[in-house]
Motif scaffolding. Structure first.
Motif, mmCIF file in Angstrom:
data_model
loop_
_atom_site.group_PDB
_atom_site.id
_atom_site.type_symbol
_atom_site.label_atom_id
_atom_site.label_comp_id
_atom_site.label_asym_id
_atom_site.label_seq_id
_atom_site.Cartn_x
_atom_site.Cartn_y
_atom_site.Cartn_z
ATOM 1 N N ALA A 128 5.998 17.137 48.766
ATOM 2 C CA ALA A 128 6.796 16.888 47.567
ATOM 3 C C ALA A 128 8.281 17.111 47.842
ATOM 4 C CB ALA A 128 6.327 17.791 46.436
ATOM 5 N N GLN A 129 8.600 18.121 48.664
ATOM 6 C CA GLN A 129 9.999 18.363 49.015
ATOM 7 C C GLN A 129 10.580 17.189 49.794
ATOM 8 O OE1 GLN A 129 11.259 22.268 50.452
ATOM 9 N NE2 GLN A 129 9.201 23.043 50.069
ATOM 10 N N VAL A 130 9.809 16.662 50.741
ATOM 11 C CA VAL A 130 10.284 15.541 51.546
ATOM 12 C C VAL A 130 10.525 14.317 50.660
ATOM 13 C CG1 VAL A 130 9.652 13.912 53.359
ATOM 14 C CG2 VAL A 130 9.204 16.352 53.669
ATOM 15 N N ALA A 131 9.562 14.037 49.771
ATOM 16 C CA ALA A 131 9.723 12.897 48.866
ATOM 17 C C ALA A 131 10.939 13.076 47.980
ATOM 18 C CB ALA A 131 8.466 12.740 48.013
ATOM 19 N N ASN A 132 11.171 14.297 47.515
ATOM 20 C CA ASN A 132 12.314 14.566 46.649
ATOM 21 C C ASN A 132 13.636 14.348 47.386
ATOM 22 O OD1 ASN A 132 13.228 15.849 43.960
ATOM 23 N ND2 ASN A 132 14.316 17.074 45.479
ATOM 24 N N ARG A 133 13.697 14.779 48.650
ATOM 25 C CA ARG A 133 14.920 14.588 49.434
ATOM 26 C C ARG A 133 15.233 13.110 49.623
ATOM 27 N NH1 ARG A 133 12.650 18.168 53.367
ATOM 28 N NH2 ARG A 133 13.050 20.338 52.824
ATOM 29 N N VAL A 134 14.198 12.340 49.932
ATOM 30 C CA VAL A 134 14.400 10.910 50.138
ATOM 31 C C VAL A 134 14.896 10.247 48.860
ATOM 32 C CG1 VAL A 134 13.238 8.727 50.633
ATOM 33 C CG2 VAL A 134 12.728 10.765 52.003
ATOM 34 N N LEU A 135 14.264 10.591 47.735
ATOM 35 C CA LEU A 135 14.670 9.998 46.464
ATOM 36 C C LEU A 135 16.087 10.427 46.074
ATOM 37 C CD1 LEU A 135 11.304 10.337 44.540
ATOM 38 C CD2 LEU A 135 12.431 8.202 45.162
ATOM 39 N N ALA A 136 16.426 11.694 46.317
ATOM 40 C CA ALA A 136 17.774 12.167 46.001
ATOM 41 C C ALA A 136 18.813 11.421 46.826
ATOM 42 C CB ALA A 136 17.869 13.671 46.252
ATOM 43 N N GLN A 137 18.494 11.151 48.101
ATOM 44 C CA GLN A 137 19.418 10.398 48.946
ATOM 45 C C GLN A 137 19.602 8.979 48.415
ATOM 46 O OE1 GLN A 137 18.110 9.787 52.994
ATOM 47 N NE2 GLN A 137 20.200 9.604 53.733
ATOM 48 N N ARG A 138 18.522 8.377 47.960
ATOM 49 C CA ARG A 138 18.624 7.020 47.421
ATOM 50 C C ARG A 138 19.410 7.000 46.108
ATOM 51 N NH1 ARG A 138 13.132 3.800 47.483
ATOM 52 N NH2 ARG A 138 14.604 2.179 46.859
ATOM 53 N N ILE A 139 19.279 8.054 45.317
ATOM 54 C CA ILE A 139 20.083 8.151 44.095
ATOM 55 C C ILE A 139 21.567 8.190 44.451
ATOM 56 C CG2 ILE A 139 20.700 9.653 42.158
ATOM 57 C CD1 ILE A 139 17.763 10.517 42.050
ATOM 58 N N THR A 207 -0.190 17.287 44.510
ATOM 59 C CA THR A 207 -1.152 16.408 45.157
ATOM 60 C C THR A 207 -0.421 15.259 45.844
ATOM 61 O OG1 THR A 207 -1.449 14.921 43.259
ATOM 62 C CG2 THR A 207 -2.786 16.922 43.315
ATOM 63 N N VAL A 208 -0.958 14.835 46.985
ATOM 64 C CA VAL A 208 -0.345 13.708 47.705
ATOM 65 C C VAL A 208 -0.427 12.446 46.853
ATOM 66 C CG1 VAL A 208 -0.516 12.249 49.743
ATOM 67 C CG2 VAL A 208 -0.838 14.721 49.954
ATOM 68 N N ARG A 209 -1.562 12.245 46.192
ATOM 69 C CA ARG A 209 -1.731 11.050 45.357
ATOM 70 C C ARG A 209 -0.722 11.029 44.207
ATOM 71 N NH1 ARG A 209 -7.286 9.191 42.172
ATOM 72 N NH2 ARG A 209 -6.392 7.326 41.192
ATOM 73 N N GLY A 210 -0.564 12.188 43.540
ATOM 74 C CA GLY A 210 0.385 12.259 42.433
ATOM 75 C C GLY A 210 1.812 12.035 42.891
ATOM 76 N N THR A 211 2.157 12.610 44.040
ATOM 77 C CA THR A 211 3.501 12.419 44.578
ATOM 78 C C THR A 211 3.736 10.958 44.945
ATOM 79 O OG1 THR A 211 3.607 14.686 45.423
ATOM 80 C CG2 THR A 211 5.083 13.076 46.436
ATOM 81 N N ALA A 212 2.717 10.323 45.539
ATOM 82 C CA ALA A 212 2.846 8.915 45.917
ATOM 83 C C ALA A 212 3.070 8.034 44.685
ATOM 84 C CB ALA A 212 1.604 8.463 46.672
ATOM 85 N N GLN A 213 2.364 8.343 43.593
ATOM 86 C CA GLN A 213 2.546 7.570 42.363
ATOM 87 C C GLN A 213 3.967 7.747 41.823
ATOM 88 O OE1 GLN A 213 0.221 5.394 40.402
ATOM 89 N NE2 GLN A 213 2.356 4.941 39.943
ATOM 90 N N ALA A 214 4.443 8.995 41.860
ATOM 91 C CA ALA A 214 5.799 9.266 41.380
ATOM 92 C C ALA A 214 6.832 8.532 42.224
ATOM 93 C CB ALA A 214 6.065 10.769 41.394
ATOM 94 N N VAL A 215 6.654 8.559 43.545
ATOM 95 C CA VAL A 215 7.587 7.867 44.432
ATOM 96 C C VAL A 215 7.578 6.369 44.155
ATOM 97 C CG1 VAL A 215 8.029 7.230 46.838
ATOM 98 C CG2 VAL A 215 7.521 9.601 46.257
ATOM 99 N N SER A 216 6.394 5.812 43.922
ATOM 100 C CA SER A 216 6.284 4.381 43.625
ATOM 101 C C SER A 216 7.034 4.023 42.353
ATOM 102 C CB SER A 216 4.808 3.989 43.499
ATOM 103 O OG SER A 216 4.672 2.637 43.118
ATOM 104 N N ASP A 217 6.824 4.822 41.296
ATOM 105 C CA ASP A 217 7.500 4.566 40.027
ATOM 106 C C ASP A 217 9.016 4.656 40.183
ATOM 107 O OD1 ASP A 217 5.054 4.252 38.805
ATOM 108 O OD2 ASP A 217 5.017 6.255 37.918
ATOM 109 N N MET A 218 9.456 5.677 40.899
ATOM 110 C CA MET A 218 10.892 5.893 41.034
ATOM 111 C C MET A 218 11.543 4.878 41.970
ATOM 112 S SD MET A 218 11.040 10.043 40.997
ATOM 113 C CE MET A 218 10.243 10.963 39.670
ATOM 114 N N SER A 219 10.817 4.466 42.994
ATOM 115 C CA SER A 219 11.354 3.454 43.909
ATOM 116 C C SER A 219 11.599 2.142 43.179
ATOM 117 C CB SER A 219 10.384 3.237 45.078
ATOM 118 O OG SER A 219 10.282 4.395 45.877
ATOM 119 N N ARG A 220 10.710 1.796 42.273
ATOM 120 C CA ARG A 220 10.891 0.576 41.480
ATOM 121 C C ARG A 220 12.164 0.656 40.652
ATOM 122 N NH1 ARG A 220 9.757 0.281 36.414
ATOM 123 N NH2 ARG A 220 8.282 2.025 36.535
ATOM 124 N N LEU A 221 12.391 1.795 40.015
ATOM 125 C CA LEU A 221 13.583 1.963 39.189
ATOM 126 C C LEU A 221 14.864 1.912 40.035
ATOM 127 C CD1 LEU A 221 12.306 4.804 36.856
ATOM 128 C CD2 LEU A 221 12.896 2.494 36.131
#
Length: 227
Positions: A128-139, A207-221
């Motif tokens: 979850a930390q790794v996914a958050n860092r990637v998303l923060a960088q994209r923001i 959960t990996v599945r929950g994090t993946a869903q969140a990343v998918s939703d946020m990547s679309r936005l």
């Protein structure tokens, strides 16, 4: 929590809730006297809404599943000048809402986010930390905002949030809030908040599945915002 406090309610703390019976007593006990807890039940089967009501919270039921659906139902039900979104799993301290709300009240920002600072091992799973860092960088790339976290605690004026016209009803709701606030010219601030191990079963970041869903939703936005 003291629902009979004579102090005016300055902040409605919206707590999306799905099976948080274990955490709710502690979370609601930590709600400051100047705030009101608005628990939005999203289909719990463990008695969470009854526990919340017994402890003095305003309880809203949202049948449509999804974090965004529950969060927005709470926003529509809120009546205080400011609203805060906070997790109901015991990982965050509702008392931290006060310092974030003060920044909005002082006119120093229109949206204030809590940046998670883990207080114990296991508070924040590595994936979850790794996914958050990637998303923060994209923001940062899309908006220029120097953010490090997506803000599990978010504070802003209720009417202004309603005017943003948020439409996401799943995991992208927090990110959509940031993107639309930035597009509207809001000043966005980030403040450190303590992040403790959650109580009970995690539905998203644990959960990996929950994090993946969140990343998918946020990547679309983010893709839509970057066009």
């Amino acid at each position: 929590m003291n629902p009979s406090s004579p102090r005016p309610t300055l902040v409605d703390i919206i707590l999306p809730c799905l099976d948080e019976a274990q955490a709710l007593p502690g979370v609601l006990a930590a709600v400051p006297r100047s705030c009101r807890a608005v628990v939005v039940d999203n289909g719990s089967t463990d008695g969470s809404p009854d526990i919340a009501a017994a402890l003095g919270a305003l309880v809203i039921r949202e049948r449509r599943r999804g974090y965004g659906a529950a969060a927005h139902a709470g926003l529509l039900a809120a009546t205080a000048p400011l609203v805060a979104f906070c997790d109901a799993d015991g990982s965050l301290d509702p008392a931290d809402v006060v310092q974030l709300a003060d920044i909005v009240l002082d006119g120093d920002a229109e949206l204030v986010l809590g940046r998670r600072r883990p207080t114990a091992r296991g508070s924040w799973p590595l994936h979850a930390q790794v996914a958050n860092r990637v998303l923060a960088q994209r923001i940062r790339q899309v908006t220029g905002l120097r953010l490090h976290d997506l803000g599990p605690i978010r504070v802003a004026a209720r009417e202004a949030l309603l005017d943003l016209g948020l439409t996401d009803r799943r995991s992208g709701y927090p990110l959509e809030t940031v993107l639309r606030a930035h597009a509207a010219g809001w000043r966005v601030r980030e403040v450190d908040v303590a992040y403790a191990p959650r109580l009970g079963r995690s539905k998203v970041t644990g959960t990996v599945r929950g994090t993946a869903q969140a990343v998918s939703d946020m990547s679309r936005l983010l893709a839509e915002a970057g066009r």
